[in-house]
Scaffold this active site. Structure first.
Site, PDB file in Angstrom:
ATOM      1  N   ASN A   1      -1.757  -0.919  13.623  1.00 49.41           N
ATOM      2  CA  ASN A   1      -3.560  -0.753  13.716  1.00 49.41           C
ATOM      3  C   ASN A   1      -3.711   0.525  14.290  1.00 49.41           C
ATOM      4  O   ASN A   1      -4.497   1.368  13.794  1.00 49.41           O
ATOM      5  CB  ASN A   1      -3.949  -1.765  14.532  1.00 49.41           C
ATOM      6  CG  ASN A   1      -3.979  -3.206  13.919  1.00 49.41           C
ATOM      7  OD1 ASN A   1      -3.244  -3.313  12.915  1.00 49.41           O
ATOM      8  ND2 ASN A   1      -4.384  -4.104  14.744  1.00 49.41           N
TER       9      ASN A   1
ATOM     10  N   SER B   1     -14.176  24.051 -29.127  1.00 48.44           N
ATOM     11  CA  SER B   1     -14.318  22.666 -30.050  1.00 48.44           C
ATOM     12  C   SER B   1     -13.318  22.700 -30.979  1.00 48.44           C
ATOM     13  O   SER B   1     -13.153  23.354 -31.514  1.00 48.44           O
ATOM     14  CB  SER B   1     -15.834  22.736 -30.642  1.00 48.44           C
ATOM     15  OG  SER B   1     -16.047  21.621 -31.451  1.00 48.44           O
TER      16      SER B   1
ATOM     17  N   TYR C   1      -9.277  -4.914  14.082  1.00 50.52           N
ATOM     18  CA  TYR C   1      -8.680  -4.548  12.922  1.00 50.52           C
ATOM     19  C   TYR C   1      -8.954  -5.795  11.903  1.00 50.52           C
ATOM     20  O   TYR C   1      -8.619  -6.906  12.248  1.00 50.52           O
ATOM     21  CB  TYR C   1      -7.227  -4.354  12.864  1.00 50.52           C
ATOM     22  CG  TYR C   1      -6.608  -3.830  11.503  1.00 50.52           C
ATOM     23  CD1 TYR C   1      -6.722  -2.226  11.082  1.00 50.52           C
ATOM     24  CD2 TYR C   1      -5.904  -4.418  10.776  1.00 50.52           C
ATOM     25  CE1 TYR C   1      -6.188  -1.974   9.998  1.00 50.52           C
ATOM     26  CE2 TYR C   1      -5.680  -4.394   9.605  1.00 50.52           C
ATOM     27  CZ  TYR C   1      -5.584  -2.697   9.301  1.00 50.52           C
ATOM     28  OH  TYR C   1      -5.180  -2.583   8.007  1.00 50.52           O
TER      29      TYR C   1
ATOM     30  N   THR D   1     -39.422  26.608 -10.686  1.00 50.73           N
ATOM     31  CA  THR D   1     -39.602  25.375 -10.124  1.00 50.73           C
ATOM     32  C   THR D   1     -40.023  24.354 -11.403  1.00 50.73           C
ATOM     33  O   THR D   1     -40.536  24.762 -12.380  1.00 50.73           O
ATOM     34  CB  THR D   1     -40.871  25.368  -8.978  1.00 50.73           C
ATOM     35  OG1 THR D   1     -42.017  25.659  -9.911  1.00 50.73           O
ATOM     36  CG2 THR D   1     -40.627  26.411  -7.953  1.00 50.73           C
ATOM     37  N   HIS D   2     -39.465  23.058 -11.316  1.00 53.84           N
ATOM     38  CA  HIS D   2     -39.663  22.141 -12.380  1.00 53.84           C
ATOM     39  C   HIS D   2     -39.087  22.712 -13.514  1.00 53.84           C
ATOM     40  O   HIS D   2     -39.518  22.158 -14.772  1.00 53.84           O
ATOM     41  CB  HIS D   2     -41.277  21.886 -12.426  1.00 53.84           C
ATOM     42  CG  HIS D   2     -41.889  21.335 -11.376  1.00 53.84           C
ATOM     43  ND1 HIS D   2     -41.597  20.201 -10.827  1.00 53.84           N
ATOM     44  CD2 HIS D   2     -42.701  22.097 -10.284  1.00 53.84           C
ATOM     45  CE1 HIS D   2     -42.686  19.961  -9.650  1.00 53.84           C
ATOM     46  NE2 HIS D   2     -43.134  21.360  -9.535  1.00 53.84           N
TER      47      HIS D   2
ATOM     48  N   GLU E   1     -19.348  21.539 -16.177  1.00 54.97           N
ATOM     49  CA  GLU E   1     -19.596  20.091 -16.371  1.00 54.97           C
ATOM     50  C   GLU E   1     -18.775  19.461 -15.636  1.00 54.97           C
ATOM     51  O   GLU E   1     -19.164  18.273 -15.233  1.00 54.97           O
ATOM     52  CB  GLU E   1     -19.530  19.856 -18.008  1.00 54.97           C
ATOM     53  CG  GLU E   1     -20.689  20.647 -18.820  1.00 54.97           C
ATOM     54  CD  GLU E   1     -20.201  20.569 -20.150  1.00 54.97           C
ATOM     55  OE1 GLU E   1     -21.123  20.945 -20.820  1.00 54.97           O
ATOM     56  OE2 GLU E   1     -19.101  20.304 -20.571  1.00 54.97           O
TER      57      GLU E   1
ATOM     58  N   SER F   1       0.819  -1.264  -0.077  1.00 49.44           N
ATOM     59  CA  SER F   1       0.056  -0.025  -0.185  1.00 49.44           C
ATOM     60  C   SER F   1       0.818   1.090  -0.049  1.00 49.44           C
ATOM     61  O   SER F   1       0.447   2.390  -0.123  1.00 49.44           O
ATOM     62  CB  SER F   1      -0.853   0.082   1.149  1.00 49.44           C
ATOM     63  OG  SER F   1      -0.132   0.227   2.504  1.00 49.44           O
TER      64      SER F   1
END
Length: 484
Positions: free
Chosen positions: A128, A295, A335, A173-174, A308, A41
């Site tokens: 531990n 683009s 552990y 709303t919505h 995004e 690790s």
């Protein structure tokens, strides 16, 4: 040089050296290559070096107070730990392919500097309680940095809100036009969400500020050590009251990941709104070139990539929480090696937040608002209908009747392709006797905004009150993060 590849990063390590293990005394042979590769690790927990060394210094002092290290040995031990930290920072000392984890590598470095004296540091502690302590120290440190980055985003949103307290926008709303609102009010809604995120992290710190060091493998130590003194030295508020719970507990990691996932959800919501605001259909904002991309095929494009990516990165944050909860589900005390899987989700979440938050703050602070476009569409979709119904209520009409009368008026307007204020007095009376000519008095956007002046409302004066209160709260959050 060899390279150990992790899921999200690579750590360069040095070849060579006898395998360094902290547990091999009762084994006649070393682990199989497949086990060694599975167990390693160090390629991701190497970032815990400064926290492991910090805990090691505190442990050395406790050993000295217990008479297990002489004053001269303590001085040499602290000097070697300091030298090892410098070597780690400069890259002079790196983990090798034979090092299993950060603890193994650092003990090797200590033995190289001190010989057999370096082996005395292991007394009274285990990997531990070491790793449980290191991860808490790491998170408590990095949470303060995360809060500082959140404060920068809050500040950027509040600056825009102050500029646009009087700017009318379509409230939705919505995703349908509902009522006009101050655009500043809408921006502050995001600030309140991020402020709750910070409050959760500050509250999280109270539960994370418990030191596991001194719990050993699971049962504490028979050596005359004082975990309370260690806890104080490391900045914890207390030592863990139960050694078994201390080494098994990863609630603090899971709770952090939940708080981070909520930050991700709030970033995603802000990102989604910015994507909409920047679209050709909305045209509410224009993003600065520094926080946009183009683009490869369409020359005219200006893409909201920061927004995004903020929206997309929330999936990582939510996924890391799910990963942690799944690892923890059903683990017996104390552990278990499953807990090796606790660190990568935490590290990835920290890295993701510290990557995304500055970019979103920069996007928000530099975006230009098209106030004319926004204000011109604030009353579209009969958005002032509620103001009209509430006027009738103030004149004594039951809201049920007022709602129905205005609803009929909206239908009339749709059939005849007119707006609410364009209906003649005669036609108003035909729709409902409650609709007298004076109803036109409320059919304007500035008046609609100003009328919503109750606590928490969208009136510009209330928006400015919000900003003042939030500035005070955000200043307090920043002070907490900086430790002042």
């Amino acid at each position: 040089m060899a390279r150990i590849a992790g899921d999200e990063e690579e750590t360069t390590v040095s070849d060579g050296g006898k395998p360094m293990r902290l547990w091999g005394g009762r084994f006649e042979s070393g682990p199989a290559d497949a086990l060694a590769r599975l167990s390693v690790s160090v390629h991701f927990d190497w970032r815990l070096v400064p926290y492991d060394l910090m805990a090691s210094r505190a442990h050395a002092r406790v050993l000295n107070r217990a008479g297990l290290l002489t004053d001269e040995e303590l001085e040499r031990m602290i000097g070697a730990l300091d030298d090892l930290e410098t070597a780690c920072k400069t890259g002079e000392f790196r983990p090798t392919v034979a090092d299993e984890d950060v603890h193994t590598a650092l003990e090797r470095g200590l033995l190289e500097r001190l010989g057999s004296l370096g082996g005395k540091l292991r007394a009274g502690r285990s990997r531990n309680d070491q790793i449980a302590t290191d991860l808490r120290l790491y998170l408590r440190d990095h949470v303060r940095t995360i809060i500082s980055r959140l404060v920068e985003l809050e500040t950027a949103l509040m600056a825009q809100a102050a500029t646009h307290a009087d700017t009318a926008a379509p409230g939705m709303t919505h995703l349908q036009h509902a009522q006009p609102v101050s655009f500043g009010h809408q921006l502050l809604a995001h600030v309140h969400a991020f402020a709750r995120d910070i409050d959760r992290l500050i509250d999280w710190d109270k539960r994370a500020a418990i030191s596991p060091l001194g719990s050993g493998a699971l049962a504490g130590s028979s050596l005359p050590l004082d975990p309370v003194v260690v806890a104080e030295e490391l900045g914890f508020s207390a030592a863990a009251p139960n050694s078994m719970d201390a080494v098994a507990d990863r609630d603090f990691a899971a709770e952090f990941l939940f708080d981070a996932a909520m930050i991700g959800v709030h970033l995603s919501r802000l990102g989604e709104e910015i994507v909409l605001w920047a679209s050709q259909e909305f045209r509410w904002i224009e993003m600065d070139d520094a926080y946009s991309t183009g683009s490869s095929i369409m020359p005219q494009k200006k893409n909201p990539d920061v927004a995004e990516l903020a929206r997309g990165k929330s999936g990582r944050l939510i996924g890391n929480l799910m990963s942690m909860l799944t690892v923890l589900k059903g683990l017996p005390l104390t552990y278990n090696r499953d807990l090796q899987e606790d660190k990568e989700p935490v590290f990835d979440t920290v890295d993701t937040l510290l990557l995304v938050l500055p970019a979103v703050a920069g996007l928000v602070s530099t975006m230009r608002v098209n106030t004319a476009r926004m204000s011109a569409t604030a009353s579209d979709g009969f958005a002032l209908a509620t103001d009209l119904a509430e006027l009738l209520v103030r004149k004594g009409v039951a809201f049920r009747d007022a709602h129905e009368a205005v609803g009929h008026l909206v239908v009339y307007c749709q059939v005849n392709d007119v707006d609410l204020g364009e209906v003649s007095d005669e036609d108003l009376a035909k729709v409902s006797p409650h609709l007298t000519p004076d109803v036109r008095d409320v059919l304007n956007v500035p008046g609609a905004l100003a009328a919503r002046k109750a606590h928490g409302g969208t009136a510009p004066d209330r928006v400015r009150d919000q900003i003042a209160a939030l500035r005070e709260a955000v200043d307090a959050q920043a002070a907490w993060a900086s430790g002042s």
